[in-house]
Design a protein around this motif. Sequence first.
Motif, PDB file in Angstrom:
ATOM      1  N   LEU A  28     -15.492  30.434 -56.258  1.00  0.00           N
ATOM      2  CA  LEU A  28     -15.972  29.381 -55.424  1.00  0.00           C
ATOM      3  C   LEU A  28     -15.999  28.242 -56.418  1.00  0.00           C
ATOM      4  O   LEU A  28     -15.038  27.341 -55.772  1.00  0.00           O
ATOM      5  N   HIS A  29     -16.027  28.544 -57.803  1.00  0.00           N
ATOM      6  CA  HIS A  29     -15.322  27.576 -58.805  1.00  0.00           C
ATOM      7  C   HIS A  29     -14.165  27.154 -58.971  1.00  0.00           C
ATOM      8  O   HIS A  29     -13.142  26.363 -58.676  1.00  0.00           O
ATOM      9  N   GLU A  30     -13.346  28.056 -58.203  1.00  0.00           N
ATOM     10  CA  GLU A  30     -12.533  28.119 -58.527  1.00  0.00           C
ATOM     11  C   GLU A  30     -11.242  27.584 -57.235  1.00  0.00           C
ATOM     12  O   GLU A  30     -10.700  25.881 -56.957  1.00  0.00           O
ATOM     13  N   LEU A  31     -11.831  27.355 -55.668  1.00  0.00           N
ATOM     14  CA  LEU A  31     -11.777  26.683 -54.346  1.00  0.00           C
ATOM     15  C   LEU A  31     -12.193  25.149 -55.224  1.00  0.00           C
ATOM     16  O   LEU A  31     -11.340  24.325 -54.247  1.00  0.00           O
ATOM     17  N   PHE A  32     -13.348  24.838 -55.681  1.00  0.00           N
ATOM     18  CA  PHE A  32     -13.886  23.608 -55.993  1.00  0.00           C
ATOM     19  C   PHE A  32     -12.611  22.638 -56.308  1.00  0.00           C
ATOM     20  O   PHE A  32     -12.182  21.491 -57.020  1.00  0.00           O
ATOM     21  N   SER A  33     -11.940  23.453 -57.823  1.00  0.00           N
ATOM     22  CA  SER A  33     -11.135  23.184 -58.438  1.00  0.00           C
ATOM     23  C   SER A  33      -9.875  22.581 -58.464  1.00  0.00           C
ATOM     24  O   SER A  33      -9.390  21.937 -58.207  1.00  0.00           O
ATOM     25  N   ASN A  34      -9.803  23.762 -57.130  1.00  0.00           N
ATOM     26  CA  ASN A  34      -8.235  23.382 -56.327  1.00  0.00           C
ATOM     27  C   ASN A  34      -7.962  23.262 -54.755  1.00  0.00           C
ATOM     28  O   ASN A  34      -8.268  24.592 -54.690  1.00  0.00           O
ATOM     29  N   PRO A  35      -8.826  22.563 -54.602  1.00  0.00           N
ATOM     30  CA  PRO A  35      -9.591  23.191 -52.909  1.00  0.00           C
ATOM     31  C   PRO A  35      -8.375  22.614 -51.814  1.00  0.00           C
ATOM     32  O   PRO A  35      -7.352  22.319 -51.226  1.00  0.00           O
ATOM     33  N   ALA A  36      -6.470  22.286 -52.816  1.00  0.00           N
ATOM     34  CA  ALA A  36      -6.184  22.303 -52.280  1.00  0.00           C
ATOM     35  C   ALA A  36      -5.360  23.605 -51.263  1.00  0.00           C
ATOM     36  O   ALA A  36      -4.159  23.986 -50.460  1.00  0.00           O
ATOM     37  N   ARG A  37      -6.000  24.754 -51.969  1.00  0.00           N
ATOM     38  CA  ARG A  37      -5.698  26.069 -51.878  1.00  0.00           C
ATOM     39  C   ARG A  37      -6.977  26.516 -51.173  1.00  0.00           C
ATOM     40  O   ARG A  37      -7.057  27.904 -51.811  1.00  0.00           O
ATOM     41  N   LEU A  38      -7.988  26.172 -50.870  1.00  0.00           N
ATOM     42  CA  LEU A  38      -8.738  26.481 -49.987  1.00  0.00           C
ATOM     43  C   LEU A  38      -8.754  27.283 -49.236  1.00  0.00           C
ATOM     44  O   LEU A  38      -9.758  28.561 -49.524  1.00  0.00           O
ATOM     45  N   GLN A  39      -7.709  27.998 -48.415  1.00  0.00           N
ATOM     46  CA  GLN A  39      -7.299  29.465 -47.116  1.00  0.00           C
ATOM     47  C   GLN A  39      -7.884  30.113 -48.476  1.00  0.00           C
ATOM     48  O   GLN A  39      -7.840  31.631 -48.030  1.00  0.00           O
ATOM     49  N   ALA A  97     -16.309  24.897 -46.895  1.00  0.00           N
ATOM     50  CA  ALA A  97     -16.038  24.249 -47.356  1.00  0.00           C
ATOM     51  C   ALA A  97     -14.321  24.455 -46.423  1.00  0.00           C
ATOM     52  O   ALA A  97     -14.165  22.722 -46.174  1.00  0.00           O
ATOM     53  N   ARG A  98     -14.494  24.922 -45.994  1.00  0.00           N
ATOM     54  CA  ARG A  98     -13.135  25.388 -45.184  1.00  0.00           C
ATOM     55  C   ARG A  98     -13.426  24.733 -43.687  1.00  0.00           C
ATOM     56  O   ARG A  98     -12.204  23.756 -43.623  1.00  0.00           O
ATOM     57  N   MET A  99     -14.463  25.098 -42.793  1.00  0.00           N
ATOM     58  CA  MET A  99     -14.776  24.419 -41.621  1.00  0.00           C
ATOM     59  C   MET A  99     -14.971  22.766 -42.102  1.00  0.00           C
ATOM     60  O   MET A  99     -14.728  22.188 -41.088  1.00  0.00           O
ATOM     61  N   PHE A 100     -15.420  22.726 -43.019  1.00  0.00           N
ATOM     62  CA  PHE A 100     -15.506  20.539 -43.257  1.00  0.00           C
ATOM     63  C   PHE A 100     -14.445  20.690 -43.884  1.00  0.00           C
ATOM     64  O   PHE A 100     -14.354  18.906 -43.851  1.00  0.00           O
ATOM     65  N   ARG A 101     -13.236  21.201 -44.159  1.00  0.00           N
ATOM     66  CA  ARG A 101     -11.856  20.558 -44.415  1.00  0.00           C
ATOM     67  C   ARG A 101     -12.276  19.874 -45.138  1.00  0.00           C
ATOM     68  O   ARG A 101     -11.360  18.517 -45.578  1.00  0.00           O
ATOM     69  N   ILE A 102     -12.359  20.395 -46.425  1.00  0.00           N
ATOM     70  CA  ILE A 102     -12.354  19.705 -48.016  1.00  0.00           C
ATOM     71  C   ILE A 102     -11.094  19.050 -47.746  1.00  0.00           C
ATOM     72  O   ILE A 102     -10.503  20.614 -48.927  1.00  0.00           O
ATOM     73  N   THR A 103     -10.622  18.618 -48.552  1.00  0.00           N
ATOM     74  CA  THR A 103      -9.432  17.958 -49.449  1.00  0.00           C
ATOM     75  C   THR A 103      -9.437  17.747 -50.961  1.00  0.00           C
ATOM     76  O   THR A 103      -8.631  17.613 -51.768  1.00  0.00           O
ATOM     77  N   GLU A 104     -10.910  16.950 -51.158  1.00  0.00           N
ATOM     78  CA  GLU A 104     -10.984  17.027 -52.436  1.00  0.00           C
ATOM     79  C   GLU A 104     -12.642  17.378 -53.229  1.00  0.00           C
ATOM     80  O   GLU A 104     -13.145  17.346 -51.945  1.00  0.00           O
ATOM     81  N   THR A 105     -12.213  17.887 -54.005  1.00  0.00           N
ATOM     82  CA  THR A 105     -13.509  18.615 -54.705  1.00  0.00           C
ATOM     83  C   THR A 105     -14.666  17.032 -55.689  1.00  0.00           C
ATOM     84  O   THR A 105     -14.344  15.597 -55.701  1.00  0.00           O
ATOM     85  N   PRO A 166     -21.401   4.531 -48.551  1.00  0.00           N
ATOM     86  CA  PRO A 166     -20.542   6.052 -48.031  1.00  0.00           C
ATOM     87  C   PRO A 166     -20.371   6.251 -46.772  1.00  0.00           C
ATOM     88  O   PRO A 166     -21.105   5.660 -45.666  1.00  0.00           O
ATOM     89  N   ASP A 167     -19.313   6.955 -46.299  1.00  0.00           N
ATOM     90  CA  ASP A 167     -18.688   7.841 -45.300  1.00  0.00           C
ATOM     91  C   ASP A 167     -19.960   8.599 -44.204  1.00  0.00           C
ATOM     92  O   ASP A 167     -20.377  10.003 -45.051  1.00  0.00           O
ATOM     93  N   ALA A 168     -20.453   8.704 -43.636  1.00  0.00           N
ATOM     94  CA  ALA A 168     -21.571   9.095 -43.090  1.00  0.00           C
ATOM     95  C   ALA A 168     -20.907  10.545 -43.166  1.00  0.00           C
ATOM     96  O   ALA A 168     -22.053  11.742 -42.883  1.00  0.00           O
ATOM     97  N   LEU A 169     -19.804  11.198 -42.382  1.00  0.00           N
ATOM     98  CA  LEU A 169     -19.267  12.753 -42.440  1.00  0.00           C
ATOM     99  C   LEU A 169     -19.217  13.105 -43.587  1.00  0.00           C
ATOM    100  O   LEU A 169     -19.925  14.308 -43.844  1.00  0.00           O
ATOM    101  N   ASP A 170     -18.737  12.549 -44.715  1.00  0.00           N
ATOM    102  CA  ASP A 170     -18.607  12.776 -45.783  1.00  0.00           C
ATOM    103  C   ASP A 170     -20.070  13.416 -46.595  1.00  0.00           C
ATOM    104  O   ASP A 170     -20.488  14.143 -47.085  1.00  0.00           O
ATOM    105  N   VAL A 171     -21.065  12.605 -46.452  1.00  0.00           N
ATOM    106  CA  VAL A 171     -22.479  13.029 -46.539  1.00  0.00           C
ATOM    107  C   VAL A 171     -23.095  14.355 -46.370  1.00  0.00           C
ATOM    108  O   VAL A 171     -23.854  14.553 -46.536  1.00  0.00           O
ATOM    109  N   ILE A 172     -22.404  14.208 -44.659  1.00  0.00           N
ATOM    110  CA  ILE A 172     -23.418  15.753 -44.231  1.00  0.00           C
ATOM    111  C   ILE A 172     -22.585  16.562 -44.787  1.00  0.00           C
ATOM    112  O   ILE A 172     -23.631  18.028 -45.146  1.00  0.00           O
ATOM    113  N   LYS A 173     -21.607  16.435 -44.987  1.00  0.00           N
ATOM    114  CA  LYS A 173     -20.568  17.737 -45.595  1.00  0.00           C
ATOM    115  C   LYS A 173     -21.292  18.200 -46.880  1.00  0.00           C
ATOM    116  O   LYS A 173     -21.263  19.014 -46.698  1.00  0.00           O
ATOM    117  N   TRP A 174     -21.215  17.095 -47.880  1.00  0.00           N
ATOM    118  CA  TRP A 174     -21.211  17.692 -49.039  1.00  0.00           C
ATOM    119  C   TRP A 174     -22.832  17.982 -49.011  1.00  0.00           C
ATOM    120  O   TRP A 174     -22.986  18.958 -50.037  1.00  0.00           O
TER     121      TRP A 174
END
Length: 203
Positions: A28-39, A97-105, A166-174
Amino acid sequence: MRLIPRDEQFFDMFAQIAQRITSSVTLLHELFSNPARLQHYEAAIKDVEHEADVLVQQVNTRIDTSFVTPLDREDIHRLATRLDNVVDLIDGTARRARMFRITETRPAALKLTEVLVRAGKTIEEQVRDIKKPKAVVECGRRIKQLEEEGDALYHAAVGELFDGTPDALDVIKWKELFDKLEEALDECEDVSNVLESIALKNS
Protein backbone atom coordinates in the motif's frame (compact mmCIF):
# COMPACT_ATOMS: atom_id res chain seq x y z
CA MET A 1 3.94 -35.25 30.84
CA ARG A 2 1.09 -34.80 28.35
CA LEU A 3 -0.37 -37.96 26.84
CA ILE A 4 -1.66 -35.86 23.94
CA PRO A 5 0.77 -33.11 22.84
CA ARG A 6 -0.47 -29.57 22.31
CA ASP A 7 -0.83 -28.47 18.70
CA GLU A 8 1.90 -25.83 18.44
CA GLN A 9 1.29 -25.27 14.72
CA PHE A 10 -1.06 -22.40 15.57
CA PHE A 11 1.87 -20.16 16.45
CA ASP A 12 3.40 -20.62 13.00
CA MET A 13 0.03 -19.85 11.41
CA PHE A 14 -0.31 -16.65 13.44
CA ALA A 15 3.16 -15.64 12.25
CA GLN A 16 2.18 -16.27 8.63
CA ILE A 17 -0.93 -14.09 8.93
CA ALA A 18 1.13 -11.35 10.62
CA GLN A 19 3.57 -11.49 7.71
CA ARG A 20 0.64 -10.76 5.39
CA ILE A 21 -0.03 -7.57 7.35
CA THR A 22 3.50 -6.34 6.69
CA SER A 23 3.32 -7.42 3.04
CA SER A 24 0.02 -5.66 2.42
CA VAL A 25 0.95 -2.39 4.15
CA THR A 26 4.29 -2.33 2.31
CA LEU A 27 2.45 -2.75 -0.99
CA LEU A 28 0.00 0.00 0.00
CA HIS A 29 2.89 2.35 0.73
CA GLU A 30 4.28 1.54 -2.72
CA LEU A 31 0.84 2.15 -4.24
CA PHE A 32 0.70 5.68 -2.84
CA SER A 33 4.37 6.21 -3.78
CA ASN A 34 3.68 5.27 -7.39
CA PRO A 35 -0.04 5.74 -8.22
CA ALA A 36 0.70 5.23 -11.92
CA ARG A 37 0.94 1.51 -11.05
CA LEU A 38 -2.15 1.57 -8.86
CA GLN A 39 -3.84 -1.41 -10.52
CA HIS A 40 -0.71 -3.54 -10.16
CA TYR A 41 -0.41 -2.86 -6.44
CA GLU A 42 -4.13 -3.20 -5.81
CA ALA A 43 -4.07 -6.66 -7.43
CA ALA A 44 -0.99 -7.65 -5.43
CA ILE A 45 -2.70 -6.58 -2.18
CA LYS A 46 -5.79 -8.59 -3.14
CA ASP A 47 -3.56 -11.67 -3.56
CA VAL A 48 -2.12 -11.14 -0.07
CA GLU A 49 -5.61 -10.62 1.37
CA HIS A 50 -6.70 -13.93 -0.17
CA GLU A 51 -3.68 -15.70 1.34
CA ALA A 52 -4.60 -14.30 4.78
CA ASP A 53 -8.20 -15.50 4.37
CA VAL A 54 -6.98 -19.01 3.53
CA LEU A 55 -4.73 -19.04 6.59
CA VAL A 56 -7.58 -17.94 8.87
CA GLN A 57 -9.78 -20.67 7.42
CA GLN A 58 -7.01 -23.18 8.14
CA VAL A 59 -6.74 -21.90 11.72
CA ASN A 60 -10.47 -22.31 12.26
CA THR A 61 -10.43 -25.81 10.78
CA ARG A 62 -7.49 -26.74 12.99
CA ILE A 63 -9.32 -25.49 16.09
CA ASP A 64 -12.05 -28.06 15.38
CA THR A 65 -9.63 -30.93 14.75
CA SER A 66 -7.01 -30.38 17.47
CA PHE A 67 -7.46 -32.31 20.71
CA VAL A 68 -5.25 -29.99 22.76
CA THR A 69 -4.70 -26.37 21.71
CA PRO A 70 -1.86 -24.23 23.13
CA LEU A 71 -4.30 -21.37 23.88
CA ASP A 72 -8.01 -21.14 24.56
CA ARG A 73 -9.90 -21.91 21.36
CA GLU A 74 -11.78 -18.64 21.63
CA ASP A 75 -8.48 -16.71 21.91
CA ILE A 76 -7.06 -18.50 18.87
CA HIS A 77 -10.10 -17.57 16.80
CA ARG A 78 -10.11 -13.99 18.12
CA LEU A 79 -6.43 -13.41 17.35
CA ALA A 80 -6.60 -14.88 13.85
CA THR A 81 -9.69 -12.78 13.07
CA ARG A 82 -8.10 -9.57 14.40
CA LEU A 83 -4.92 -10.13 12.37
CA ASP A 84 -7.00 -10.76 9.26
CA ASN A 85 -9.05 -7.60 9.88
CA VAL A 86 -5.93 -5.46 9.37
CA VAL A 87 -5.25 -7.07 5.99
CA ASP A 88 -8.91 -6.60 5.03
CA LEU A 89 -8.72 -2.89 5.85
CA ILE A 90 -5.56 -2.48 3.75
CA ASP A 91 -7.26 -4.28 0.88
CA GLY A 92 -10.30 -2.02 1.26
CA THR A 93 -8.10 1.07 1.13
CA ALA A 94 -6.39 -0.11 -2.05
CA ARG A 95 -9.76 -0.84 -3.68
CA ARG A 96 -11.01 2.63 -2.82
CA ALA A 97 -7.88 4.19 -4.29
CA ARG A 98 -8.66 2.39 -7.54
CA MET A 99 -12.38 3.26 -7.46
CA PHE A 100 -11.53 6.92 -6.84
CA ARG A 101 -9.12 6.87 -9.81
CA ILE A 102 -6.25 8.25 -7.74
CA THR A 103 -3.59 9.59 -10.13
CA GLU A 104 -1.36 11.51 -7.74
CA THR A 105 -0.35 11.03 -4.16
CA ARG A 106 -0.34 13.18 -1.05
CA PRO A 107 2.58 13.38 1.38
CA ALA A 108 0.26 12.53 4.28
CA ALA A 109 -0.67 9.23 2.63
CA LEU A 110 3.00 8.30 2.40
CA LYS A 111 3.58 9.27 6.03
CA LEU A 112 0.55 7.32 7.28
CA THR A 113 1.42 4.20 5.30
CA GLU A 114 5.02 4.41 6.54
CA VAL A 115 3.68 4.36 10.11
CA LEU A 116 1.53 1.38 9.15
CA VAL A 117 4.58 -0.46 7.83
CA ARG A 118 6.32 0.05 11.18
CA ALA A 119 3.19 -1.11 12.99
CA GLY A 120 3.01 -4.22 10.82
CA LYS A 121 6.63 -5.13 11.57
CA THR A 122 6.01 -4.59 15.28
CA ILE A 123 2.98 -6.89 15.20
CA GLU A 124 5.12 -9.53 13.48
CA GLU A 125 7.61 -9.21 16.33
CA GLN A 126 4.85 -9.32 18.92
CA VAL A 127 3.38 -12.51 17.42
CA ARG A 128 6.80 -14.12 17.31
CA ASP A 129 7.32 -13.33 21.01
CA ILE A 130 3.82 -14.35 22.13
CA LYS A 131 5.29 -16.71 24.74
CA LYS A 132 7.33 -13.84 26.25
CA PRO A 133 4.91 -11.53 28.09
CA LYS A 134 7.48 -8.78 28.77
CA ALA A 135 8.43 -8.61 25.09
CA VAL A 136 4.77 -8.58 24.06
CA VAL A 137 4.01 -5.71 26.45
CA GLU A 138 7.01 -3.74 25.15
CA CYS A 139 5.80 -4.21 21.57
CA GLY A 140 2.37 -3.07 22.72
CA ARG A 141 3.87 0.13 24.06
CA ARG A 142 5.50 0.81 20.69
CA ILE A 143 2.25 0.07 18.83
CA LYS A 144 0.46 2.57 21.06
CA GLN A 145 3.08 5.22 20.20
CA LEU A 146 2.67 4.47 16.49
CA GLU A 147 -1.11 4.75 16.79
CA GLU A 148 -0.72 8.14 18.47
CA GLU A 149 1.75 9.25 15.77
CA GLY A 150 -0.71 8.13 13.09
CA ASP A 151 -3.58 9.88 14.83
CA ALA A 152 -1.68 13.19 14.78
CA LEU A 153 -0.83 12.71 11.10
CA TYR A 154 -4.45 11.87 10.31
CA HIS A 155 -5.83 15.01 11.95
CA ALA A 156 -3.25 17.19 10.21
CA ALA A 157 -3.95 15.50 6.86
CA VAL A 158 -7.71 15.98 7.09
CA GLY A 159 -7.24 19.61 8.14
CA GLU A 160 -5.02 20.27 5.13
CA LEU A 161 -7.75 18.99 2.80
CA PHE A 162 -9.77 22.10 3.64
CA ASP A 163 -6.98 24.64 3.17
CA GLY A 164 -7.58 27.29 0.52
CA THR A 165 -10.32 26.52 -2.00
CA PRO A 166 -10.13 22.73 -2.36
CA ASP A 167 -11.88 20.64 -4.98
CA ALA A 168 -14.88 19.05 -3.27
CA LEU A 169 -14.40 15.64 -4.94
CA ASP A 170 -10.75 15.54 -3.90
CA VAL A 171 -11.74 16.28 -0.32
CA ILE A 172 -14.32 13.48 -0.33
CA LYS A 173 -11.92 10.95 -1.86
CA TRP A 174 -8.92 11.68 0.31
CA LYS A 175 -10.95 12.07 3.49
CA GLU A 176 -12.24 8.50 3.03
CA LEU A 177 -8.76 7.17 2.24
CA PHE A 178 -7.30 8.85 5.32
CA ASP A 179 -10.19 7.47 7.40
CA LYS A 180 -9.35 3.94 6.23
CA LEU A 181 -5.66 4.36 7.00
CA GLU A 182 -6.46 5.57 10.50
CA GLU A 183 -8.89 2.68 10.96
CA ALA A 184 -6.16 0.22 9.98
CA LEU A 185 -3.84 1.73 12.58
CA ASP A 186 -6.56 1.49 15.21
CA GLU A 187 -7.01 -2.17 14.29
CA CYS A 188 -3.26 -2.72 14.73
CA GLU A 189 -3.63 -1.44 18.27
CA ASP A 190 -6.59 -3.78 18.81
CA VAL A 191 -4.46 -6.71 17.60
CA SER A 192 -1.73 -5.67 20.01
CA ASN A 193 -4.18 -5.53 22.91
CA VAL A 194 -5.41 -9.05 22.11
CA LEU A 195 -1.82 -10.30 21.98
CA GLU A 196 -1.04 -8.72 25.34
CA SER A 197 -4.14 -10.24 26.89
CA ILE A 198 -3.29 -13.71 25.56
CA ALA A 199 0.39 -13.50 26.54
CA LEU A 200 -0.38 -12.40 30.10
CA LYS A 201 -3.17 -14.95 30.52
CA ASN A 202 -0.85 -17.79 29.50
CA SER A 203 2.29 -16.65 31.32
